[in-house]
Write an enzyme that holds these catalytic residues in place. Structure first.
Site, PDB file in Angstrom:
ATOM      1  N   ASN A   1       0.682  -1.170   0.117  1.00  0.00           N
ATOM      2  CA  ASN A   1      -0.065   0.048   0.103  1.00  0.00           C
ATOM      3  C   ASN A   1       0.782   1.307  -0.056  1.00  0.00           C
ATOM      4  O   ASN A   1       1.964   1.351   0.016  1.00  0.00           O
ATOM      5  CB  ASN A   1      -0.849  -0.040   1.222  1.00  0.00           C
ATOM      6  CG  ASN A   1      -0.275  -0.164   2.638  1.00  0.00           C
ATOM      7  OD1 ASN A   1       0.614   0.852   2.786  1.00  0.00           O
ATOM      8  ND2 ASN A   1      -0.403  -1.097   3.267  1.00  0.00           N
TER       9      ASN A   1
ATOM     10  N   ASP B   1      -4.752  -5.982   4.773  1.00  0.00           N
ATOM     11  CA  ASP B   1      -5.800  -6.678   5.701  1.00  0.00           C
ATOM     12  C   ASP B   1      -5.998  -8.150   4.885  1.00  0.00           C
ATOM     13  O   ASP B   1      -6.571  -8.976   5.833  1.00  0.00           O
ATOM     14  CB  ASP B   1      -7.089  -5.954   5.610  1.00  0.00           C
ATOM     15  CG  ASP B   1      -7.343  -4.844   6.269  1.00  0.00           C
ATOM     16  OD1 ASP B   1      -6.620  -4.654   7.456  1.00  0.00           O
ATOM     17  OD2 ASP B   1      -7.837  -3.811   5.798  1.00  0.00           O
TER      18      ASP B   1
ATOM     19  N   LYS C   1       8.273 -17.466 -10.440  1.00  0.00           N
ATOM     20  CA  LYS C   1       7.550 -16.703 -10.710  1.00  0.00           C
ATOM     21  C   LYS C   1       6.315 -16.758 -11.726  1.00  0.00           C
ATOM     22  O   LYS C   1       6.664 -17.933 -12.488  1.00  0.00           O
ATOM     23  CB  LYS C   1       8.657 -15.744 -11.560  1.00  0.00           C
ATOM     24  CG  LYS C   1       8.294 -14.229 -12.214  1.00  0.00           C
ATOM     25  CD  LYS C   1       9.312 -13.766 -12.965  1.00  0.00           C
ATOM     26  CE  LYS C   1       8.381 -12.532 -13.897  1.00  0.00           C
ATOM     27  NZ  LYS C   1       9.402 -12.051 -14.787  1.00  0.00           N
TER      28      LYS C   1
ATOM     29  N   PHE D   1      -3.917   3.834  14.986  1.00  0.00           N
ATOM     30  CA  PHE D   1      -4.255   4.494  14.108  1.00  0.00           C
ATOM     31  C   PHE D   1      -5.505   4.050  13.212  1.00  0.00           C
ATOM     32  O   PHE D   1      -5.832   3.030  13.127  1.00  0.00           O
ATOM     33  CB  PHE D   1      -2.917   4.740  13.285  1.00  0.00           C
ATOM     34  CG  PHE D   1      -2.001   5.755  13.734  1.00  0.00           C
ATOM     35  CD1 PHE D   1      -1.123   5.462  14.885  1.00  0.00           C
ATOM     36  CD2 PHE D   1      -1.872   6.790  12.974  1.00  0.00           C
ATOM     37  CE1 PHE D   1      -0.205   6.405  15.042  1.00  0.00           C
ATOM     38  CE2 PHE D   1      -1.144   7.941  13.271  1.00  0.00           C
ATOM     39  CZ  PHE D   1      -0.311   7.861  14.474  1.00  0.00           C
TER      40      PHE D   1
ATOM     41  N   LYS E   1     -13.166   1.863  15.921  1.00  0.00           N
ATOM     42  CA  LYS E   1     -11.823   0.958  15.946  1.00  0.00           C
ATOM     43  C   LYS E   1     -11.354   0.892  17.369  1.00  0.00           C
ATOM     44  O   LYS E   1     -10.649  -0.232  17.959  1.00  0.00           O
ATOM     45  CB  LYS E   1     -11.088   1.375  14.993  1.00  0.00           C
ATOM     46  CG  LYS E   1     -10.846   0.869  13.682  1.00  0.00           C
ATOM     47  CD  LYS E   1     -10.198   1.625  12.507  1.00  0.00           C
ATOM     48  CE  LYS E   1     -10.763   1.551  11.005  1.00  0.00           C
ATOM     49  NZ  LYS E   1      -9.917   1.968  10.091  1.00  0.00           N
TER      50      LYS E   1
ATOM     51  N   LYS F   1     -10.722  -2.877  19.044  1.00  0.00           N
ATOM     52  CA  LYS F   1      -9.539  -3.196  19.083  1.00  0.00           C
ATOM     53  C   LYS F   1      -8.674  -2.861  20.596  1.00  0.00           C
ATOM     54  O   LYS F   1      -7.848  -3.123  20.817  1.00  0.00           O
ATOM     55  CB  LYS F   1      -8.659  -2.632  18.095  1.00  0.00           C
ATOM     56  CG  LYS F   1      -9.097  -2.784  16.668  1.00  0.00           C
ATOM     57  CD  LYS F   1      -7.949  -2.459  15.588  1.00  0.00           C
ATOM     58  CE  LYS F   1      -8.558  -2.518  14.249  1.00  0.00           C
ATOM     59  NZ  LYS F   1      -7.609  -2.894  13.166  1.00  0.00           N
TER      60      LYS F   1
HETATM   61  N1  CTP Z   1      -4.135  -2.918  11.982  1.00  0.00           N
HETATM   62  C1  CTP Z   1      -3.271  -4.101  12.379  1.00  0.00           C
HETATM   63  N2  CTP Z   1      -3.536  -5.131  11.626  1.00  0.00           N
HETATM   64  C2  CTP Z   1      -4.364  -5.227  10.665  1.00  0.00           C
HETATM   65  C3  CTP Z   1      -5.090  -4.143  10.286  1.00  0.00           C
HETATM   66  C4  CTP Z   1      -4.817  -2.972  10.986  1.00  0.00           C
HETATM   67  O1  CTP Z   1      -2.695  -4.030  13.432  1.00  0.00           O
HETATM   68  N3  CTP Z   1      -4.516  -6.623   9.968  1.00  0.00           N
HETATM   69  C5  CTP Z   1      -3.851  -1.622  12.768  1.00  0.00           C
HETATM   70  C6  CTP Z   1      -3.033  -0.822  11.954  1.00  0.00           C
HETATM   71  O2  CTP Z   1      -1.870  -0.594  12.430  1.00  0.00           O
HETATM   72  C7  CTP Z   1      -3.597   0.671  12.589  1.00  0.00           C
HETATM   73  C8  CTP Z   1      -5.197   0.203  13.070  1.00  0.00           C
HETATM   74  O3  CTP Z   1      -5.043  -1.365  13.075  1.00  0.00           O
HETATM   75  O4  CTP Z   1      -3.155   0.932  13.891  1.00  0.00           O
HETATM   76  C9  CTP Z   1      -6.377   0.732  12.002  1.00  0.00           C
HETATM   77  O5  CTP Z   1      -5.844   0.005  10.704  1.00  0.00           O
HETATM   78  P1  CTP Z   1      -6.799   0.540   9.361  1.00  0.00           P
HETATM   79  O6  CTP Z   1      -6.194   0.097   8.237  1.00  0.00           O
HETATM   80  O7  CTP Z   1      -7.228   2.118   9.560  1.00  0.00           O
HETATM   81  O8  CTP Z   1      -8.037  -0.508   9.514  1.00  0.00           O
HETATM   82  P2  CTP Z   1      -8.505  -1.738   9.568  1.00  0.00           P
HETATM   83  O9  CTP Z   1      -8.780  -2.272  11.004  1.00  0.00           O
HETATM   84  O10 CTP Z   1      -7.477  -2.350   8.648  1.00  0.00           O
HETATM   85  O11 CTP Z   1     -10.046  -1.301   8.902  1.00  0.00           O
HETATM   86  P3  CTP Z   1     -10.426  -1.045   7.322  1.00  0.00           P
HETATM   87  O12 CTP Z   1      -9.328  -1.388   6.531  1.00  0.00           O
HETATM   88  O13 CTP Z   1     -11.763  -1.669   7.116  1.00  0.00           O
HETATM   89  O14 CTP Z   1     -10.777   0.541   7.734  1.00  0.00           O
END
Ligand code: CTP
Length: 403
Positions: free
Chosen positions: A209, A278, A288, A324, A338, A342
């Protein structure tokens, strides 16, 4: 308090210039070596004699000095300075500095300075809100300048609004913070995660990303500066790790989870600024993947990654957990969800669709939500300064716990 500190006090031509005398006096009384540099317009508002009497040094007004005691004034003034502050900073001086113009003693001194720098903007509300001024302030913020937010109140032009020089006490507090960095994280172990994770597709490709890692690296740098033992668990970035951190490089979310869990027990604070993928490819190819002639499609089967933050929330004991939320819409609603889901103590939300707060820029504007319902909204600032706002919120939480 400020013995052995040299402060360059720049004064530009605004009605609040007279308040610079209070700052000069306070700094000098507290032991700082204060060198005032005034623009021509500033001398219309306050006599250099006042500043000279308060600081014990001639005020720099000209770049070109001849005769006995001559020197390259702007270079000598900037040399060895611990801090350069401009009080008040007009729209004009801000514009000149943002564009690297050096056409008088103050702007030349600024260009020669290598120390931390701060401006205290003060002007008419419309001039402050003008897109040009806002852009110039953002340029300075990106270069790491500290920008004081003007106060609201009665302005010299007869209007009431934003643009007033903040109270002298506010300026003094900011200067103290810059001259005497806090060591309020001494004895604390802080783990920061930063950057993107990379989820392999095959040995040469991965899904990732747009995270640059800048926010997480800024937090790690700020925490070290404030005395913490810092472990930085980082995905792939182009950044130099801050001096003094222990860097743990990881690729995938699974590797980040393992690296974080290995440290978690002994951490006091965990700040999860990383952008974790995610989903990952269920079964990455061990060779490859080749293009095929018989189809125009490639279907990847993705499965959910572990949610590292949620796992830390479940296992939390003494640790203070900061998450975050990178959002593009409904920032507040999603962030609060969140925080609860969490089990974090603080949740730092930012709208990554904003041009001045998203991926890869040097500034950020965050909202910090607290599990007790509190909410802090720091101003737009460099990511380094934003890191300090986040660490301040962490300190408040730690202090509340120990009561
Ligand atoms: N995070 C994590 N592990 C994941 C996804 C997210 O530890 N698999 C943590 C990120 O480091 C951040 C927080 O969760 O501190 C929120 O991440 P974000 O990408 O904003 O949200 P998601 O929980 O992934 O939800 P969505 O993508 O649906 O917004």
């Amino acid at each position: 308090m400020f013995a052995n500190k040299k402060v360059v006090l720049g004064i530009s031509g605004g009605i609040a210039a007279y308040k610079a005398a209070d700052i000069a006096s306070w700094l000098t009384k507290n032991g700082a070596d204060v060198r005032c540099v005034m623009t021509k317009h500033a001398t219309e508002f306050i006599s250099p004699v006042v500043l000279q009497a308060l600081t014990g040094h001639a005020v720099v007004q000209e770049e070109f000095v001849t005769g006995p005691g001559w020197g390259i004034v702007h270079i000598d003034t900037a040399a060895d300075a611990d801090l350069l502050v401009i009080i008040p900073a007009t729209a004009n001086i801000i514009a000149k500095i943002a564009n690297g113009i050096a056409d008088d003693a103050l702007t030349s001194t600024v260009l020669a300075a290598t120390c931390p720098c701060m401006v205290a903007p003060a002007m008419n509300t419309n001039m402050y809100r003008n897109a040009a001024t806002q852009h110039n302030l953002q340029v300075l913020a990106e270069r790491g300048w500290h920008i004081l937010k003007p106060a609201c109140g009665h302005l010299a032009c007869g209007t009431v609004g934003e643009g007033k020089l903040p109270a002298v006490e506010v300026i003094e507090e900011e200067i103290t913070g810059l001259l005497l960095p806090r060591r309020d994280f001494a004895g604390q172990k802080v783990l920061v995660t930063a950057g993107p994770t990379s989820e392999p597709i095959d040995p040469v490709r991965y899904i990732s990303n747009r995270s640059s890692g800048k926010m997480g690296y800024a937090i790690a740098e700020a925490a070290v500066a404030r005395g913490a033992e810092v472990v930085l668990v980082s995905g792939r970035t182009n950044l130099q790790p801050p001096k003094g951190v222990r860097l743990v490089n990881i690729g995938s979310a699974q590797q980040m989870l393992e690296a974080v869990l290995a440290e978690y027990e002994t951490c006091d604070v965990v700040i999860k600024a990383a952008a974790v993928a995610d989903y990952r490819v269920a079964t990455p190819a061990d060779h490859k993947i080749k293009k095929t002639d018989d189809t125009d499609e490639l279907v990847l089967h993705l499965v959910k990654n572990p949610d590292i933050l949620a796992e830390l929330g479940r296992r939390k004991q003494h640790q203070l957990l900061v998450g975050f939320a990178a959002e593009t819409n409904n920032v507040e609603e999603y962030a609060k969800k969140k925080l609860v889901k969490k089990n974090t103590d603080l949740l730092v939300a930012n709208d990554v669709s904003r041009p001045d707060a998203g991926f890869d820029v040097d500034t950020n504007q965050v909202i910090i939500f607290s599990a007790d319902g509190g909410k802090i909204t720091p101003p737009l600032a460099s990511k380094r300064k934003t890191a300090d706002y986040i660490l301040d919120a962490v300190q408040d939480k730690l202090a509340a716990r120990s009561k």
